[in-house]
Design a protein around this motif. Structure first.
Motif, PDB file in Angstrom:
ATOM      1  N   ASP A 107     110.759  70.150 162.188  1.00 38.25           N
ATOM      2  CA  ASP A 107     111.140  68.758 161.888  1.00 38.25           C
ATOM      3  C   ASP A 107     110.174  67.776 162.538  1.00 38.25           C
ATOM      4  O   ASP A 107     109.789  66.766 161.925  1.00 38.25           O
ATOM      5  CB  ASP A 107     112.565  68.495 162.367  1.00 38.25           C
ATOM      6  CG  ASP A 107     113.605  69.280 161.577  1.00 38.25           C
ATOM      7  OD1 ASP A 107     113.275  69.700 160.445  1.00 38.25           O
ATOM      8  OD2 ASP A 107     114.720  69.475 162.088  1.00 38.25           O
ATOM      9  N   GLU A 108     109.789  68.046 163.779  1.00 35.11           N
ATOM     10  CA  GLU A 108     108.837  67.163 164.455  1.00 35.11           C
ATOM     11  C   GLU A 108     107.473  67.207 163.770  1.00 35.11           C
ATOM     12  O   GLU A 108     106.797  66.180 163.650  1.00 35.11           O
ATOM     13  CB  GLU A 108     108.703  67.582 165.925  1.00 35.11           C
ATOM     14  CG  GLU A 108     109.923  67.271 166.771  1.00 35.11           C
ATOM     15  CD  GLU A 108     110.220  65.776 166.811  1.00 35.11           C
ATOM     16  OE1 GLU A 108     109.277  64.980 166.912  1.00 35.11           O
ATOM     17  OE2 GLU A 108     111.410  65.415 166.708  1.00 35.11           O
ATOM     18  N   LEU A 109     107.078  68.379 163.315  1.00 35.68           N
ATOM     19  CA  LEU A 109     105.808  68.500 162.608  1.00 35.68           C
ATOM     20  C   LEU A 109     105.844  67.728 161.300  1.00 35.68           C
ATOM     21  O   LEU A 109     104.868  67.065 160.925  1.00 35.68           O
ATOM     22  CB  LEU A 109     105.499  69.977 162.353  1.00 35.68           C
ATOM     23  CG  LEU A 109     104.196  70.286 161.595  1.00 35.68           C
ATOM     24  CD1 LEU A 109     102.995  69.742 162.339  1.00 35.68           C
ATOM     25  CD2 LEU A 109     104.052  71.789 161.367  1.00 35.68           C
ATOM     26  N   THR A 110     106.967  67.789 160.592  1.00 33.09           N
ATOM     27  CA  THR A 110     107.111  67.043 159.340  1.00 33.09           C
ATOM     28  C   THR A 110     106.981  65.546 159.574  1.00 33.09           C
ATOM     29  O   THR A 110     106.277  64.836 158.832  1.00 33.09           O
ATOM     30  CB  THR A 110     108.471  67.355 158.689  1.00 33.09           C
ATOM     31  OG1 THR A 110     108.568  68.767 158.442  1.00 33.09           O
ATOM     32  CG2 THR A 110     108.628  66.613 157.373  1.00 33.09           C
ATOM     33  N   LYS A 111     107.644  65.034 160.614  1.00 34.66           N
ATOM     34  CA  LYS A 111     107.571  63.603 160.927  1.00 34.66           C
ATOM     35  C   LYS A 111     106.144  63.195 161.305  1.00 34.66           C
ATOM     36  O   LYS A 111     105.656  62.140 160.877  1.00 34.66           O
ATOM     37  CB  LYS A 111     108.531  63.269 162.064  1.00 34.66           C
ATOM     38  CG  LYS A 111     109.997  63.446 161.710  1.00 34.66           C
ATOM     39  CD  LYS A 111     110.885  63.171 162.917  1.00 34.66           C
ATOM     40  CE  LYS A 111     112.358  63.404 162.595  1.00 34.66           C
ATOM     41  NZ  LYS A 111     113.213  63.185 163.799  1.00 34.66           N
ATOM     42  N   ASP A 112     105.484  64.030 162.097  1.00 35.35           N
ATOM     43  CA  ASP A 112     104.124  63.712 162.519  1.00 35.35           C
ATOM     44  C   ASP A 112     103.163  63.683 161.336  1.00 35.35           C
ATOM     45  O   ASP A 112     102.333  62.770 161.211  1.00 35.35           O
ATOM     46  CB  ASP A 112     103.660  64.743 163.557  1.00 35.35           C
ATOM     47  CG  ASP A 112     102.293  64.434 164.123  1.00 35.35           C
ATOM     48  OD1 ASP A 112     102.210  63.607 165.053  1.00 35.35           O
ATOM     49  OD2 ASP A 112     101.296  64.998 163.624  1.00 35.35           O
ATOM     50  N   LEU A 113     103.293  64.668 160.443  1.00 32.42           N
ATOM     51  CA  LEU A 113     102.408  64.715 159.275  1.00 32.42           C
ATOM     52  C   LEU A 113     102.679  63.555 158.324  1.00 32.42           C
ATOM     53  O   LEU A 113     101.751  63.021 157.708  1.00 32.42           O
ATOM     54  CB  LEU A 113     102.586  66.047 158.543  1.00 32.42           C
ATOM     55  CG  LEU A 113     102.104  67.294 159.291  1.00 32.42           C
ATOM     56  CD1 LEU A 113     102.319  68.535 158.443  1.00 32.42           C
ATOM     57  CD2 LEU A 113     100.641  67.172 159.671  1.00 32.42           C
ATOM     58  N   GLN A 114     103.949  63.155 158.201  1.00 29.40           N
ATOM     59  CA  GLN A 114     104.261  62.047 157.308  1.00 29.40           C
ATOM     60  C   GLN A 114     103.573  60.757 157.772  1.00 29.40           C
ATOM     61  O   GLN A 114     103.069  59.981 156.954  1.00 29.40           O
ATOM     62  CB  GLN A 114     105.773  61.839 157.237  1.00 29.40           C
ATOM     63  CG  GLN A 114     106.202  60.801 156.210  1.00 29.40           C
ATOM     64  CD  GLN A 114     105.768  61.170 154.805  1.00 29.40           C
ATOM     65  OE1 GLN A 114     106.269  62.109 154.214  1.00 29.40           O
ATOM     66  NE2 GLN A 114     104.816  60.429 154.249  1.00 29.40           N
ATOM     67  N   LYS A 115     103.532  60.546 159.097  1.00 30.26           N
ATOM     68  CA  LYS A 115     102.844  59.363 159.621  1.00 30.26           C
ATOM     69  C   LYS A 115     101.347  59.423 159.307  1.00 30.26           C
ATOM     70  O   LYS A 115     100.728  58.401 158.996  1.00 30.26           O
ATOM     71  CB  LYS A 115     103.049  59.269 161.132  1.00 30.26           C
ATOM     72  CG  LYS A 115     104.487  58.990 161.542  1.00 30.26           C
ATOM     73  CD  LYS A 115     104.607  58.945 163.057  1.00 30.26           C
ATOM     74  CE  LYS A 115     106.049  58.700 163.488  1.00 30.26           C
ATOM     75  NZ  LYS A 115     106.186  58.690 164.970  1.00 30.26           N
ATOM     76  N   ARG A 116     100.776  60.610 159.378  1.00 28.10           N
ATOM     77  CA  ARG A 116      99.343  60.755 159.159  1.00 28.10           C
ATOM     78  C   ARG A 116      98.966  60.655 157.679  1.00 28.10           C
ATOM     79  O   ARG A 116      97.861  60.209 157.348  1.00 28.10           O
ATOM     80  CB  ARG A 116      98.856  62.109 159.711  1.00 28.10           C
ATOM     81  CG  ARG A 116      99.018  62.256 161.214  1.00 28.10           C
ATOM     82  CD  ARG A 116      98.707  63.680 161.664  1.00 28.10           C
ATOM     83  NE  ARG A 116      98.928  63.858 163.089  1.00 28.10           N
ATOM     84  CZ  ARG A 116      98.024  63.634 164.025  1.00 28.10           C
ATOM     85  NH1 ARG A 116      96.809  63.261 163.680  1.00 28.10           N
ATOM     86  NH2 ARG A 116      98.307  63.812 165.309  1.00 28.10           N
ATOM     87  N   LEU A 117      99.869  61.068 156.785  1.00 34.67           N
ATOM     88  CA  LEU A 117      99.526  61.196 155.366  1.00 34.67           C
ATOM     89  C   LEU A 117     100.056  60.062 154.501  1.00 34.67           C
ATOM     90  O   LEU A 117      99.802  60.048 153.301  1.00 34.67           O
ATOM     91  CB  LEU A 117     100.051  62.539 154.832  1.00 34.67           C
ATOM     92  CG  LEU A 117      99.469  63.785 155.514  1.00 34.67           C
ATOM     93  CD1 LEU A 117     100.116  65.042 154.955  1.00 34.67           C
ATOM     94  CD2 LEU A 117      97.969  63.846 155.350  1.00 34.67           C
ATOM     95  N   THR A 118     100.773  59.120 155.101  1.00 38.75           N
ATOM     96  CA  THR A 118     101.258  57.982 154.323  1.00 38.75           C
ATOM     97  C   THR A 118     100.106  57.202 153.711  1.00 38.75           C
ATOM     98  O   THR A 118     100.209  56.676 152.591  1.00 38.75           O
ATOM     99  CB  THR A 118     102.112  57.061 155.212  1.00 38.75           C
ATOM    100  OG1 THR A 118     103.250  57.797 155.680  1.00 38.75           O
ATOM    101  CG2 THR A 118     102.611  55.849 154.435  1.00 38.75           C
ATOM    102  N   VAL A 119      98.999  57.115 154.439  1.00 41.22           N
ATOM    103  CA  VAL A 119      97.837  56.370 153.947  1.00 41.22           C
ATOM    104  C   VAL A 119      97.288  56.964 152.660  1.00 41.22           C
ATOM    105  O   VAL A 119      96.643  56.266 151.861  1.00 41.22           O
ATOM    106  CB  VAL A 119      96.740  56.329 155.039  1.00 41.22           C
ATOM    107  CG1 VAL A 119      96.184  57.727 155.308  1.00 41.22           C
ATOM    108  CG2 VAL A 119      95.612  55.390 154.638  1.00 41.22           C
ATOM    109  N   ALA A 120      97.543  58.260 152.420  1.00 43.12           N
ATOM    110  CA  ALA A 120      97.059  58.927 151.210  1.00 43.12           C
ATOM    111  C   ALA A 120      98.097  58.934 150.102  1.00 43.12           C
ATOM    112  O   ALA A 120      97.884  59.582 149.066  1.00 43.12           O
ATOM    113  CB  ALA A 120      96.635  60.358 151.534  1.00 43.12           C
TER     114      ALA A 120
END
Length: 288
Positions: free
Chosen positions: A182-195
């Motif tokens: 779950d923490e990995l999902t949240k972290d990746l979502q922050k990084r990939l929103t720009v894409a």
């Protein structure tokens, strides 16, 4: 860059326009051949050019596919709905898949919170939700997702220990895979929103100590298991000895003073806790 819908018509409306232009072109060309009036020929040529322009406005959208349209460098919009459509002619079109994509990261060698080298890999499930960001805000969004996923995985792996041996931490990589995912999902979502990407799920699919410390960590786990087993044995032995002494005293089978109780406790604990078979010694009394 924000996603927006482009002006579009049903493709069969465009077909009707094409048929009208064909009819007009044929009419003026036949009129020219009959009267040889140059204006009829010019109109026929103009209608033919207009017909060629209109033909470039047709497009077909497959299910779970989108097309991003630009005209001379200007972003016009996107079509996401499948079907046969007619839109602006002379537009450049970029296909973007809206399907769910499954990405398996490579095995990464990182250090956990305690500095132990570990091998870790994850599976990331995502899809494009904003085609404008995916096409214009990043260079090759799939490569961007792969790179940022590995970066996020390294970051999360360094925030937690591999295992919680002494209960010093609330979360560990091995024991709390759901929480870490779950923490990995949240972290990746922050990084990939720009894409323009939505991360549906991220889970650890491989976790192991690095080869140089795997043997020593295995011995540590085995020692912990032995200690845990010994604790269970000792707790059970204490309970049995206590029950035996209380039963002997309550039923007045034998009277035991404190010294005999201590000796009995010692003998019973040795017999119950020892991992080797005990040999009974029969007391036959004192021989003079």
């Amino acid at each position: 860059m924000k996603e927006k819908d482009i002006f579009k018509l049903n493709g069969f409306v465009g077909v009707f326009i094409v048929l009208l232009l064909l009819a007009a072109m044929a009419y003026f060309f036949i009129s020219f051949t009959g009267s040889l009036v140059i204006s009829d020929l010019i109109i026929a040529i103009v209608v033919a050019l207009l017909l060629l322009i209109v033909l470039t406005g047709f497009t077909i959208i497959q299910p779970n596919q989108a097309k991003v349209f630009t005209l001379f460098g200007n972003y016009l919009g996107v079509i996401k709905k499948e079907g046969f459509w007619f839109t602006f002619p002379f537009t450049s079109r970029t296909n973007v898949s809206l399907k769910v994509i499954n990405f398996n990261s490579d095995k990464l060698k990182v250090n956990d919170l305690e500095g132990n080298p570990i091998e870790i890999a994850a599976v990331v499930v995502y899809k494009v939700v904003d085609t404008a960001k995916a096409v214009f805000d990043v260079e090759y969004y799939k490569e961007f997702v792969h790179t940022q996923s590995e970066t996020g995985l390294r970051h999360i792996a360094s925030q937690y220990p591999y295992d919680n041996f002494n209960n010093d931490y609330e979360i560990s990589l091995r024991q709390h895979s759901d929480e870490v995912g779950d923490e990995l999902t949240k972290d990746l979502q922050k990084r990939l929103t720009v894409a323009g990407v939505e991360v549906l799920e991220a889970r650890i699919m491989h976790l192991a100590y690095s080869s140089e410390i795997a043997s020593s960590m295995l011995q540590r786990q085995q020692a912990k298991a032995v200690l845990a087993a010994r604790k269970v044995i000792v707790d059970g032995a204490v309970s049995m000895v206590k029950s035996a002494i209380e039963q002997l005293s309550s039923e007045q089978i034998v009277e035991l003073d404190e010294e005999k109780k201590a000796q009995m406790v010692n003998n019973l604990m040795v017999a119950l806790v020892s991992d080797k078979g005990s040999q009974p010694i029969i007391n036959t009394g004192t021989i003079y």
